[in-house]
Design a protein around this motif. Sequence first.
Motif, PDB file in Angstrom:
ATOM      1  N   GLU A 153      -6.501   1.762  -0.844  1.00 56.62           N
ATOM      2  CA  GLU A 153      -5.333   0.993  -1.269  1.00 56.62           C
ATOM      3  C   GLU A 153      -4.382   0.705  -0.119  1.00 56.62           C
ATOM      4  OE1 GLU A 153      -3.827   5.136  -1.811  1.00 56.62           O
ATOM      5  OE2 GLU A 153      -5.615   4.024  -1.296  1.00 56.62           O
ATOM      6  N   ASN A 154      -4.524   1.423   0.959  1.00 56.45           N
ATOM      7  CA  ASN A 154      -3.585   1.243   2.056  1.00 56.45           C
ATOM      8  C   ASN A 154      -4.056   0.187   3.043  1.00 56.45           C
ATOM      9  OD1 ASN A 154      -1.254   1.722   3.413  1.00 56.45           O
ATOM     10  ND2 ASN A 154      -2.056   3.429   4.582  1.00 56.45           N
ATOM     11  N   ASN A 155      -5.132  -0.457   2.749  1.00 48.09           N
ATOM     12  CA  ASN A 155      -5.684  -1.377   3.724  1.00 48.09           C
ATOM     13  C   ASN A 155      -5.256  -2.802   3.502  1.00 48.09           C
ATOM     14  OD1 ASN A 155      -7.552   0.152   5.531  1.00 48.09           O
ATOM     15  ND2 ASN A 155      -8.099   0.885   3.488  1.00 48.09           N
ATOM     16  N   THR A 156      -5.091  -3.463   4.615  1.00 48.74           N
ATOM     17  CA  THR A 156      -4.759  -4.861   4.551  1.00 48.74           C
ATOM     18  C   THR A 156      -6.047  -5.644   4.654  1.00 48.74           C
ATOM     19  OG1 THR A 156      -4.610  -4.993   6.931  1.00 48.74           O
ATOM     20  CG2 THR A 156      -2.631  -4.400   5.772  1.00 48.74           C
ATOM     21  N   GLU A 157      -6.180  -6.639   3.835  1.00 55.86           N
ATOM     22  CA  GLU A 157      -7.256  -7.599   3.993  1.00 55.86           C
ATOM     23  C   GLU A 157      -8.605  -6.992   4.317  1.00 55.86           C
ATOM     24  OE1 GLU A 157      -6.164 -10.949   6.504  1.00 55.86           O
ATOM     25  OE2 GLU A 157      -4.245  -9.931   6.812  1.00 55.86           O
ATOM     26  N   SER A 168      -0.112  -5.298  -6.605  1.00 54.40           N
ATOM     27  CA  SER A 168      -0.938  -4.152  -6.246  1.00 54.40           C
ATOM     28  C   SER A 168      -0.405  -2.878  -6.867  1.00 54.40           C
ATOM     29  CB  SER A 168      -1.054  -4.031  -4.732  1.00 54.40           C
ATOM     30  OG  SER A 168       0.222  -4.004  -4.179  1.00 54.40           O
ATOM     31  N   THR A 208      -0.588   1.098  10.257  1.00 53.34           N
ATOM     32  CA  THR A 208      -1.506   2.208   9.996  1.00 53.34           C
ATOM     33  C   THR A 208      -2.334   2.525  11.244  1.00 53.34           C
ATOM     34  OG1 THR A 208      -1.644   1.677   7.641  1.00 53.34           O
ATOM     35  CG2 THR A 208      -3.483   2.914   8.570  1.00 53.34           C
ATOM     36  N   ALA A 234      -9.735   6.511  -3.264  1.00 56.70           N
ATOM     37  CA  ALA A 234      -8.325   6.644  -2.936  1.00 56.70           C
ATOM     38  C   ALA A 234      -8.002   6.119  -1.552  1.00 56.70           C
ATOM     39  CB  ALA A 234      -7.916   8.096  -3.040  1.00 56.70           C
ATOM     40  N   ASN A 262       1.376   4.529  -2.946  1.00 62.74           N
ATOM     41  CA  ASN A 262       0.733   5.783  -2.617  1.00 62.74           C
ATOM     42  C   ASN A 262       0.963   6.884  -3.627  1.00 62.74           C
ATOM     43  OD1 ASN A 262      -0.894   5.440  -0.460  1.00 62.74           O
ATOM     44  ND2 ASN A 262       0.767   5.487   1.016  1.00 62.74           N
ATOM     45  N   PRO A 271      -4.699   2.077  -8.522  1.00 60.62           N
ATOM     46  CA  PRO A 271      -5.176   2.159  -7.146  1.00 60.62           C
ATOM     47  C   PRO A 271      -6.696   2.205  -7.093  1.00 60.62           C
ATOM     48  CG  PRO A 271      -4.144   4.213  -7.857  1.00 60.62           C
ATOM     49  CD  PRO A 271      -3.862   3.204  -8.898  1.00 60.62           C
ATOM     50  N   ALA A 291       0.840  -1.191   0.000  1.00 59.02           N
ATOM     51  CA  ALA A 291       0.000   0.000   0.000  1.00 59.02           C
ATOM     52  C   ALA A 291       0.877   1.244   0.000  1.00 59.02           C
ATOM     53  CB  ALA A 291      -0.907  -0.016   1.207  1.00 59.02           C
ATOM     54  N   GLU A 339      -2.709  12.069   3.364  1.00 61.20           N
ATOM     55  CA  GLU A 339      -2.614  11.290   2.145  1.00 61.20           C
ATOM     56  C   GLU A 339      -1.186  10.760   1.982  1.00 61.20           C
ATOM     57  OE1 GLU A 339      -3.691  13.596  -1.251  1.00 61.20           O
ATOM     58  OE2 GLU A 339      -2.740  12.136  -2.585  1.00 61.20           O
ATOM     59  N   GLY A 340      -1.070   9.479   1.716  1.00 58.70           N
ATOM     60  CA  GLY A 340       0.248   8.899   1.539  1.00 58.70           C
ATOM     61  C   GLY A 340       0.911   8.507   2.847  1.00 58.70           C
ATOM     62  N   GLN A 341       0.244   8.792   3.964  1.00 58.19           N
ATOM     63  CA  GLN A 341       0.821   8.404   5.248  1.00 58.19           C
ATOM     64  C   GLN A 341      -0.006   7.285   5.870  1.00 58.19           C
ATOM     65  OE1 GLN A 341       2.107  11.788   7.740  1.00 58.19           O
ATOM     66  NE2 GLN A 341       1.463  13.062   6.022  1.00 58.19           N
ATOM     67  N   ALA A 342       0.496   6.756   6.950  1.00 56.66           N
ATOM     68  CA  ALA A 342      -0.129   5.572   7.537  1.00 56.66           C
ATOM     69  C   ALA A 342      -1.273   5.943   8.473  1.00 56.66           C
ATOM     70  CB  ALA A 342       0.924   4.735   8.262  1.00 56.66           C
TER      71      ALA A 342
END
Lengths: 228, 194
Positions: free
Chosen positions: B43-47, B20, B77, B40, A20, B25, A16, B106-109
Amino acid sequence: MKHLHLIFTFALALSAFACNGNAGAEQQSNAASEKSEAPAQTVALKHDGVGVGDKAPAFSLKNVDGKEYSFETIKDANGNDPKGYIVIFTCNTCPYAVASEQRIIDLHNKYAPMGYPVVAIQPNDPAVQPGDSFAAMKERAGEMGYPFLYLFDEGQEVYPRYGATRTPEVYLVDKSLTVRYTGAIDDSVRDAESVKEKFLENAIEAIEKGEEPKPAATKAVGCSIKAA
Amino acid sequence: MENFTRLTPVVCGLAIILFSCNASPATGQDQAASASSAPAAQENNTEWPPPAAYIGGIPIYEEFSQAEPFFHFDNDTTYVVNFWATWCKPCVEELPYFEELTRAYEGQAVRVILVSLDFPRQFKTKLAPFVGERQLQSAVIALADGRYNDWIDKVSTEWTGAIPATYVYKRDKSRFIGTSVKSMAELEAAIRSL
């Protein structure tokens, strides 16, 4: 297995991060600024207040008929001193209170003759929630023919003493003014047709049999009480 | 001796990273139906647990058990989970601060997840149009499980059930905010306090 799971999770998180950069391009700042007239103070946390086994805080509040009522002056449907009180914090405006309205009417009609009248208390500040003004309360009670007391917590001093945080929220109080059950009317506040367990009715039946309600406390989603 | 079993997940992980990154995204295969709702953010999420359905691009979870992973993600995160509904005025009033947070991080955890508790019959008529009109950037999911007493404590024992309510967590550290949020700074303070 646990180990594998962790690494897998980590890898996903990594992926992820790695991506970004791509996502950024799509994102457009959209400052849809919300104008809030009267900022509402809301409370979803239980701080001070009473729970099962505690004494129910006293009150003297104005009913939609203009008269003041307290535990001492409230009677059951037969004009007798009640065996208990179904105190429900509720209001005109919360969709879950509205969804519970008929259930509250039915509760009173069933239990007030047995000695357990409903005592509805409207805790919202009309300055924040105009739809819950005393005039609006009177109107709603008239339209729906409320058979129970619909009291206005003017100045909002009573609900904090109970520790109520939402509408609808129930405190079942016995003859000795001890809280015996708190929480939800049943297990489906949103939708009367899906009710499987009638927590409050079961609690009343338990008291009638000299037993402790089980469960004695339940939770439900509701509208936070609005204070200025 | 354990080299093989240790390596397999790493290889899997690398494969996922590659996969991925190649995919655009917000259009993972689970998200095929996703419309404009909250792309948007995902995309940073797991499962992400698979939803029962999508309505207007919003993942719908029928049972709490299906959505429960959202409240226990175990990664780097920080999740800011807000319980709201379109009919809840103070909820709608605080949404801009969550949106601000999503944009600022945005772009951070840091990941905002807006959990709608709208009436299921209004997912299509109220929730989806609301999310679309406001072009919410934060992730939105809808939780249809109305047996609240069965699951409120599984989110936080501090929560009475009143909304709005916000649960901020990272791994096993959490903060519950049981009042209306008045600024993004308040959310940032909760994030920092973990």
